[in-house]
Enzyme design. Structure first.
Site, PDB file in Angstrom:
ATOM      1  CG  HIS A  19      -1.852   1.069   1.376  1.00 22.61           C
ATOM      2  ND1 HIS A  19      -1.928   1.845   2.515  1.00 22.61           N
ATOM      3  CD2 HIS A  19      -2.797   1.556   0.532  1.00 22.61           C
ATOM      4  CE1 HIS A  19      -2.878   2.746   2.361  1.00 22.61           C
ATOM      5  NE2 HIS A  19      -3.418   2.596   1.174  1.00 22.61           N
ATOM      6  CG  HIS A  61      -3.665   9.573   0.015  1.00 22.34           C
ATOM      7  ND1 HIS A  61      -4.469  10.327   0.833  1.00 22.34           N
ATOM      8  CD2 HIS A  61      -4.346   8.423  -0.237  1.00 22.34           C
ATOM      9  CE1 HIS A  61      -5.593   9.665   1.070  1.00 22.34           C
ATOM     10  NE2 HIS A  61      -5.544   8.511   0.438  1.00 22.34           N
TER      11      HIS A  61
END
Length: 257
Positions: A19, A61
């Site tokens: 991730h 992100h």
């Protein structure tokens, strides 16, 4: 050129996905985290891709830079030159990620999550999706495995379909929406990516019947990670480095995507 990947561990099964490029091993979405994850044995990765004000694809992100770089500025409002000048871990461009993964002697797979600003209008989201997809198709041309493009934004996925129909797509949601079949058909989806904590494993069967894969995020508990894979999930996103046979069964193939 990216440095060679020295002292790499045995490969982690490809259905276990690092991730944010290995956020437990370095700054999230960074090349240093990616290199550490490669050394740890990961061969499947996920990262977040945004666009700068001058159209450069880079890895981040959040909409703002506060959490990662201590700045309240919106990342998409800055040029690539300004983004690279930020203090702290250097933001990575998508071409740099491609080069880093390409330095691994074994094939690596990556899920590129297209991140659009939360308040961006749909036409802009679609344009961003097209731009990221077009660049990804160019960077991975002639290479295998090709990246999987995912997004929470339907508009971004529409742009990706338009710009790079040959690259597989996945819709990101927290839980399985009621209208998933129609969206999957309209966008030609390969997979759905759902939050493990909000997902009943029983959805795997109807998704498979519809020709779709399920990947779940983000699972760090080794027992739960193994459970999802045993139940038939195509992949599990994790921040944890597997360290035992219960989480690392023998597997050699890179996931088809």
């Amino acid at each position: 050129m990216a440095p060679p990947m020295a002292h790499m561990m045995a490969p982690i099964p490809p259905d276990i996905i690092a991730h944010r490029l290995g956020a437990s091993l370095g700054p999230e979405n960074s090349l240093s985290a990616c290199r550490a994850a490669l050394r740890a044995g990961f061969r499947s990765f996920e990262c977040d891709v945004k666009l700068s004000a001058d159209g450069r694809a880079f890895l981040l992100h959040d909409d703002a830079l506060l959490r990662t770089h201590g700045s309240s500025l919106r990342a998409s409002a800055l040029t690539w030159r300004a983004l690279r000048a930020l203090p702290g871990e250097a933001l990575a461009s998508l071409p740099e990620l491609r080069e880093t993964l390409g330095a691994c002697p074994e094939p690596c797979w990556v899920n590129l999550e297209i991140k659009v600003d939360d308040d961006a209008p749909a036409p802009l989201q679609e344009a961003w999706g097209a731009a990221v997809a077009g660049l990804a198709a160019e960077l991975w041309a002639g290479c295998a495995p090709v990246p999987l493009l995912s997004s929470f934004s339907i508009a971004a996925l529409q742009g990706a379909l338009r710009a790079a129909p040959g690259l597989p797509r996945a819709w990101l949601c927290t839980r399985l929406p009621r209208h998933w079949r129609g969206v999957a058909q309209a966008l030609g989806l390969r997979a759905l990516h759902l939050a493990a904590r909000d997902t009943d494993p029983a959805v795997i069967a109807p998704l498979r019947a519809a020709g779709l894969e399920l990947r779940v995020y983000t699972v760090d508990d080794p027992v739960q990670l193994r459970r999802w894979l045993d139940l038939g999930a195509a992949g599990v996103f994790t921040d944890r480095v597997p360290d035992g046979p219960d989480t690392a069964p023998a597997a050699a193939a890179v996931p088809a995507a």
